[in-house]
Design a protein around this motif. Sequence first.
Motif, PDB file in Angstrom:
ATOM      1  N   GLN A   1       0.057  -8.430   3.378  1.00 35.51           N
ATOM      2  CA  GLN A   1      -0.818  -7.486   4.074  1.00 35.51           C
ATOM      3  C   GLN A   1      -0.638  -6.071   3.541  1.00 35.51           C
ATOM      4  O   GLN A   1      -1.616  -5.341   3.352  1.00 35.51           O
ATOM      5  CB  GLN A   1      -0.553  -7.516   5.578  1.00 35.51           C
ATOM      6  CG  GLN A   1      -1.117  -8.741   6.262  1.00 35.51           C
ATOM      7  CD  GLN A   1      -0.846  -8.719   7.748  1.00 35.51           C
ATOM      8  OE1 GLN A   1       0.232  -8.330   8.191  1.00 35.51           O
ATOM      9  NE2 GLN A   1      -1.822  -9.149   8.529  1.00 35.51           N
ATOM     10  N   GLU A   2       0.590  -5.667   3.282  1.00 31.47           N
ATOM     11  CA  GLU A   2       0.851  -4.340   2.730  1.00 31.47           C
ATOM     12  C   GLU A   2       0.224  -4.205   1.344  1.00 31.47           C
ATOM     13  O   GLU A   2      -0.371  -3.171   1.016  1.00 31.47           O
ATOM     14  CB  GLU A   2       2.351  -4.080   2.644  1.00 31.47           C
ATOM     15  CG  GLU A   2       3.013  -3.850   3.989  1.00 31.47           C
ATOM     16  CD  GLU A   2       4.516  -3.637   3.877  1.00 31.47           C
ATOM     17  OE1 GLU A   2       5.000  -3.292   2.780  1.00 31.47           O
ATOM     18  OE2 GLU A   2       5.201  -3.818   4.898  1.00 31.47           O
ATOM     19  N   GLU A   3       0.358  -5.243   0.541  1.00 29.75           N
ATOM     20  CA  GLU A   3      -0.223  -5.218  -0.801  1.00 29.75           C
ATOM     21  C   GLU A   3      -1.747  -5.149  -0.731  1.00 29.75           C
ATOM     22  O   GLU A   3      -2.375  -4.420  -1.500  1.00 29.75           O
ATOM     23  CB  GLU A   3       0.213  -6.450  -1.590  1.00 29.75           C
ATOM     24  CG  GLU A   3      -0.222  -6.417  -3.031  1.00 29.75           C
ATOM     25  CD  GLU A   3       0.308  -7.581  -3.843  1.00 29.75           C
ATOM     26  OE1 GLU A   3      -0.088  -7.670  -5.016  1.00 29.75           O
ATOM     27  OE2 GLU A   3       1.097  -8.388  -3.327  1.00 29.75           O
ATOM     28  N   ILE A   4      -2.330  -5.865   0.204  1.00 30.44           N
ATOM     29  CA  ILE A   4      -3.783  -5.832   0.378  1.00 30.44           C
ATOM     30  C   ILE A   4      -4.243  -4.426   0.741  1.00 30.44           C
ATOM     31  O   ILE A   4      -5.215  -3.907   0.184  1.00 30.44           O
ATOM     32  CB  ILE A   4      -4.234  -6.859   1.442  1.00 30.44           C
ATOM     33  CG1 ILE A   4      -4.113  -8.270   0.887  1.00 30.44           C
ATOM     34  CG2 ILE A   4      -5.663  -6.580   1.909  1.00 30.44           C
ATOM     35  CD1 ILE A   4      -4.297  -9.360   1.926  1.00 30.44           C
ATOM     36  N   LYS A   5      -3.541  -3.787   1.669  1.00 29.64           N
ATOM     37  CA  LYS A   5      -3.901  -2.423   2.059  1.00 29.64           C
ATOM     38  C   LYS A   5      -3.803  -1.472   0.870  1.00 29.64           C
ATOM     39  O   LYS A   5      -4.669  -0.629   0.658  1.00 29.64           O
ATOM     40  CB  LYS A   5      -3.013  -1.930   3.195  1.00 29.64           C
ATOM     41  CG  LYS A   5      -3.335  -2.550   4.529  1.00 29.64           C
ATOM     42  CD  LYS A   5      -2.425  -2.008   5.618  1.00 29.64           C
ATOM     43  CE  LYS A   5      -2.693  -2.697   6.947  1.00 29.64           C
ATOM     44  NZ  LYS A   5      -1.788  -2.215   7.994  1.00 29.64           N
ATOM     45  N   PHE A   6      -2.731  -1.622   0.100  1.00 27.39           N
ATOM     46  CA  PHE A   6      -2.536  -0.776  -1.072  1.00 27.39           C
ATOM     47  C   PHE A   6      -3.671  -0.986  -2.077  1.00 27.39           C
ATOM     48  O   PHE A   6      -4.254  -0.023  -2.596  1.00 27.39           O
ATOM     49  CB  PHE A   6      -1.179  -1.077  -1.719  1.00 27.39           C
ATOM     50  CG  PHE A   6      -0.946  -0.370  -3.013  1.00 27.39           C
ATOM     51  CD1 PHE A   6      -0.651   0.982  -3.037  1.00 27.39           C
ATOM     52  CD2 PHE A   6      -1.036  -1.050  -4.223  1.00 27.39           C
ATOM     53  CE1 PHE A   6      -0.441   1.646  -4.239  1.00 27.39           C
ATOM     54  CE2 PHE A   6      -0.827  -0.398  -5.423  1.00 27.39           C
ATOM     55  CZ  PHE A   6      -0.533   0.950  -5.427  1.00 27.39           C
ATOM     56  N   LEU A   7      -4.002  -2.245  -2.336  1.00 25.22           N
ATOM     57  CA  LEU A   7      -5.049  -2.551  -3.309  1.00 25.22           C
ATOM     58  C   LEU A   7      -6.424  -2.106  -2.816  1.00 25.22           C
ATOM     59  O   LEU A   7      -7.244  -1.639  -3.612  1.00 25.22           O
ATOM     60  CB  LEU A   7      -5.054  -4.049  -3.626  1.00 25.22           C
ATOM     61  CG  LEU A   7      -3.820  -4.559  -4.379  1.00 25.22           C
ATOM     62  CD1 LEU A   7      -3.853  -6.070  -4.502  1.00 25.22           C
ATOM     63  CD2 LEU A   7      -3.707  -3.914  -5.742  1.00 25.22           C
ATOM     64  N   GLU A   8      -6.667  -2.222  -1.523  1.00 26.57           N
ATOM     65  CA  GLU A   8      -7.934  -1.732  -0.978  1.00 26.57           C
ATOM     66  C   GLU A   8      -8.051  -0.228  -1.163  1.00 26.57           C
ATOM     67  O   GLU A   8      -9.128   0.286  -1.482  1.00 26.57           O
ATOM     68  CB  GLU A   8      -8.056  -2.096   0.503  1.00 26.57           C
ATOM     69  CG  GLU A   8      -8.379  -3.549   0.748  1.00 26.57           C
ATOM     70  CD  GLU A   8      -8.364  -3.938   2.219  1.00 26.57           C
ATOM     71  OE1 GLU A   8      -7.814  -3.162   3.050  1.00 26.57           O
ATOM     72  OE2 GLU A   8      -8.905  -5.008   2.544  1.00 26.57           O
ATOM     73  N   GLY A   9      -6.943   0.479  -0.988  1.00 19.40           N
ATOM     74  CA  GLY A   9      -6.940   1.921  -1.225  1.00 19.40           C
ATOM     75  C   GLY A   9      -7.250   2.250  -2.675  1.00 19.40           C
ATOM     76  O   GLY A   9      -8.022   3.173  -2.964  1.00 19.40           O
ATOM     77  N   LEU A  10      -6.663   1.480  -3.585  1.00 17.14           N
ATOM     78  CA  LEU A  10      -6.942   1.695  -5.006  1.00 17.14           C
ATOM     79  C   LEU A  10      -8.404   1.437  -5.330  1.00 17.14           C
ATOM     80  O   LEU A  10      -9.023   2.180  -6.100  1.00 17.14           O
ATOM     81  CB  LEU A  10      -6.065   0.780  -5.867  1.00 17.14           C
ATOM     82  CG  LEU A  10      -4.613   1.180  -6.055  1.00 17.14           C
ATOM     83  CD1 LEU A  10      -3.875   0.136  -6.897  1.00 17.14           C
ATOM     84  CD2 LEU A  10      -4.509   2.533  -6.720  1.00 17.14           C
ATOM     85  N   VAL A  11      -8.945   0.386  -4.746  1.00 18.14           N
ATOM     86  CA  VAL A  11     -10.351   0.050  -4.992  1.00 18.14           C
ATOM     87  C   VAL A  11     -11.251   1.180  -4.510  1.00 18.14           C
ATOM     88  O   VAL A  11     -12.176   1.590  -5.217  1.00 18.14           O
ATOM     89  CB  VAL A  11     -10.719  -1.291  -4.313  1.00 18.14           C
ATOM     90  CG1 VAL A  11     -12.221  -1.499  -4.284  1.00 18.14           C
ATOM     91  CG2 VAL A  11     -10.049  -2.454  -5.029  1.00 18.14           C
ATOM     92  N   GLN A  12     -10.987   1.700  -3.323  1.00 17.24           N
ATOM     93  CA  GLN A  12     -11.797   2.806  -2.806  1.00 17.24           C
ATOM     94  C   GLN A  12     -11.701   4.031  -3.699  1.00 17.24           C
ATOM     95  O   GLN A  12     -12.695   4.704  -3.969  1.00 17.24           O
ATOM     96  CB  GLN A  12     -11.368   3.155  -1.380  1.00 17.24           C
ATOM     97  CG  GLN A  12     -11.772   2.122  -0.363  1.00 17.24           C
ATOM     98  CD  GLN A  12     -11.275   2.469   1.032  1.00 17.24           C
ATOM     99  OE1 GLN A  12     -10.510   3.412   1.211  1.00 17.24           O
ATOM    100  NE2 GLN A  12     -11.699   1.700   2.017  1.00 17.24           N
TER     101      GLN A  12
END
Length: 98
Positions: A35-46
């Motif tokens: 979940q933490e990695e997903i949040k981090f990657l979503e931030g990068l995508v944005q």
Amino acid sequence: MAKETQVQQLQHIEEKLRKLISRYTDVQQKFAQAQEEIKFLEGLVQEKEQQIKNFQNQDNIVKIVDAIAGNTANSTELKLKLNEYIREIDKCIAYLQD
């Protein structure tokens, strides 16, 4: 003997329960990390999407300037002015995002 068999069965069940709890704890930890990695990657995508939009806007403005400006002197001056506006707009967007 019946008591010994029951004790062994209970010990066997207890051992399986401990293993199950251990596996459950491991899965919970991996899930939390995912979940933490997903949040981090979503931030990068944005962030990357915003950068792409900025580059597309700048490219579109340059194309408009090239199409509008007839001679190179006006074109260069117009490009510089538009780049200045773009920087100011980017600053405003960054300020609003904070």
